[in-house]
Structure formats: structure tokens, C-alpha cells
Enzyme design. Structure first.
Site: not given
Length: 352
Positions: A319, A231, A208, A178
Site C-alpha cells: 500500500h 493476492d 476488493e 497489489d
């Protein structure tokens, strides 16, 4: 295993550091690659990079393609008397995944290796065991005495996770997929698109992860007639997650976004993306993301109303330092973006 794309470039992009506002190192890689794949490259005051391929038939009609360069990370906010670092988050961390991870501290005189401390379970009280993790409770241990740490590290120094990018069966896993996997897809499409009818601006955006800031600013400067952002998206296709909450599934192809919490994509754009995928036999799936924003929103209304679409790479464990994407899905994303840009003539009516 091997993939039908340049894995070494993807690995370089993901392993290179670049937190929001400090994307310098990964920006250098992107500028190098865009210089080889586009007609001209420029940057702006925020650090966004734009590589332009001029249209052969209608150069005045512009399509912007965007993928963000920044990864979630940290900034040092305090050095304790004992020589440990306290951190401020740059982007949305799930603090549960941070315990005992290796990090890299980007100090003025060079990078330093560190680890995020973890108290052995043997010494924890019941109350401490039940306490929720938080970034505010994280400390970084540099394995150095306090005087040496104070001499080497300053408030404001940056911290990124330390992780290599490797093949995992049919997948790629590592940190910062990411959104480096989408940067990679954009660069691959830039190399493949030859003499497009319309002008294409390949945009590598900044910040972002802290509010779509780079794309919002870039939407004023670039002012495209059509924008498509790239994305990652949630692929919670793992045990313990209800099917309606999985969003996408690894191995089922590129995801065509219908909505997230920041944008509802233009129906005529996402329908044409689907039509191109079907005509070209490209595996694809539809994405309805309940929460999370993308650069798509940064272009939709920043400089007046614009038609927008988005293509996503399904990714597990977002994440974290083990973000995981399927190789075929990555290839499908490159194929769909390339085919879509190659078929754009500037004559499609996206008005509602």
C-alpha cells in the site's frame, strides 16, 4: 537482469489505473489478454471479468481462480477556493507515505498531473511536527490557478498515484503490485494451462480493496466447486521488524495461505497445494497473515460452503508506491498455479 516471465505485460498492468468501482482501463487490458488465452470472456454488472477454459474430461466440475483488478486510490471530494483538491480514500492508505508524491487526476477531459502538497519542515511548529498524518489532511496541487482547476476538475473525479514499474536487483518495484502482480500470474497460468480436465474460470475481480465486494457477488454467479484466490501478502523481512511479524520472506517462493483475518483456507486444499509444490520442486513457504482480507473469503460461503485455497506473492512495502516483489517468487506463483490446475481432475475429496 531479466526475468523468466513477460515483464512488459506486468509493467503495463501495474502502471494502468483502476481504483475500486472504476477499473475500466485495467479491465480493458485484462479482457484483451483473456480473449487470447481462454475459450470465452464475459463481464458482469459490477465489472468483474471471467475468462473460461472448458474442461476436457469433466467440464461440469469448475475451479475458479481469482485476482483483483482494483488498486487503492482516491476520489475528489472538494475543490478549495485556492484551487487545491481534497480527497476521500478508496482503500486503506498509510497516510505517512503520501507526502510530496506525484499523482494523476482522472478528469472528464483528460488526465492531469498533480502533487500532494508538503509543508517545508522549516516552518512547522513542534505540535505540527508531532501530528499524525491523515488522508483528510492531504491536498493535491495541480499547479494551476483556482479558476482553471474549477473548470477542469469535479467532485467525484478519481486520483491515482503516479509511478513507473522498474527492475530493482532481483525484484520488481512500483505501484499497484497489489494485486496486478497476481493478475499477471493468473494470466500467465491461463496461457500455460492446455486442455485441463476440469473447467477453469479465470476471474478478475473488482472492489476488493473496499470489502471484497466483487468476489462476493461473483461467488454467486460462478458457483465453483473449488476456488483459489491470488493476492499479495506481507513481506516485512526488513531491518527493525521481529522475525515472527515478517509473515513471509522475499526469495523463498510462493506463499501458500493458511489464514488471514477474512478466511481460514480449507486444510485439504492447502495441503494439496503444498504436495503439488513439493512434487514439482517449486519453492514455497507458508503464510499466516494476522490481518488483511482477500478474495478467497468472497468465494468460501457466498453460495454455500466451498473449499478454498490461496496463493500469495510475498511483497514488501504494501500500500505504497514502491511495492516490491521478487522475480523468482512471481515465477514460482505462476508455476504452482499452473501445476495445481493441471493436476485437478475433479476427483479430489476436499470435504471435511
Amino acid at each position: 537482469m531479466g526475468f523468466d516471465f513477460e515483464f512488459d505485460l506486468l509493467r503495463e498492468l501495474t502502471e494502468t489505473s483502476g481504483v475500486p468501482g472504476y477499473e475500466d482501463r485495467v479491465r480493458d487490458v485484462v479482457k484483451r489478454e483473456l480473449a487470447e488465452r481462454t475459450d470465452e470472456v464475459r463481464t458482469d454488472a459490477m465489472g468483474n471479468v471471467v475468462g473460461t477454459v472448458h474442461g476436457a474430461a469433466d467440464p461440469d466440475y469448475e475451479v475458479a481462480v481469482a485476482a483483483h483488478m482494483d488498486e487503492i486510490g482516491f476520489m475528489v471530494k472538494h475543490v478549495t477556493d485556492g484551487g487545491f483538491l481534497k480527497l476521500d480514500a478508496l482503500g486503506g492508505w498509510d497516510a505517512r507515505v503520501l507526502r510530496a508524491q506525484r499523482v494523476r487526476v482522472h478528469a472528464e477531459d483528460g488526465d492531469l498531473a498533480g502533487v500532494i502538497g508538503s509543508v517545508p519542515p522549516h516552518t512547522l511548529t513542534e505540535e505540527e511536527r508531532e501530528r499524525d498524518d491523515s488522508v483528510d489532511g492531504v491536498v493535491v496541487d495541480l499547479g494551476m490557478g483556482s479558476e482553471d482547476v474549477e473548470a477542469a476538475v469535479s467532485v467525484g473525479d478519481l486520483v491515482t498515484m503516479e509511478q513507473s514499474t522498474v527492475e530493482l536487483g532481483d525484484c520488481v518495484t512500483g505501484k499497484a503490485l497489489d494485486d496486478r502482480v497476481c493478475l499477471f500470474a493468473m494470466l500467465e497460468a491461463a496461457a500455460r494451462v492446455e486442455e485441463p480436465d476440469v473447467t477453469v474460470r479465470f476471474c478478475a475481480t473488482v472492489q476488493e480493496e473496499v470489502g471484497l465486494r466483487g468476489a462476493t457477488a461473483l461467488g454467486v454467479d460462478v458457483d465453483p466447486d473449488l476456488a483459489v484466490a491470488l493476492d499479495v501478502t506481507v513481506a516485512s523481512d526488513v531491518p527493525g521488524v521481529d522475525e515472527d511479524k515478517q509473515v513471509t520472506e522475499l526469495g523463498e517462493g510462493a506463499a501458500i495461505k493458511l489464514k488471514d483475518s477474512s478466511v481460514i483456507t480449507t486444510p485439504k486444499v492447502h495441503r494439496r497445494l503444498r504436495a503439488v509444490a513439493e512434487e514439482e520442486g517449486i519453492d514455497h513457504q507458508l503464510e499466516v497473515l494476522p490481518s488483511g482480507g482477500t478474495d478467497t473469503a468472497g468465494f468460501q460461503n457466498t453460495n454455500g460452503a466451498k473449499p478454498v485455497g490461496a496463493i500469495s506473492v510475498p511483497t514488501r512495502y504494501l500500500h505504497t508506491v514502491t511495492e516490491t516483489a521478487n522475480g523468482d517468487d512471481i515465477a514460482a506463483t505462476v508455476d504452482l498455479l499452473t501445476a495445481f490446475l493441471g493436476s485437478e481432475t475433479g476427483e479430489h475429496d476436499y470435504s471435511l
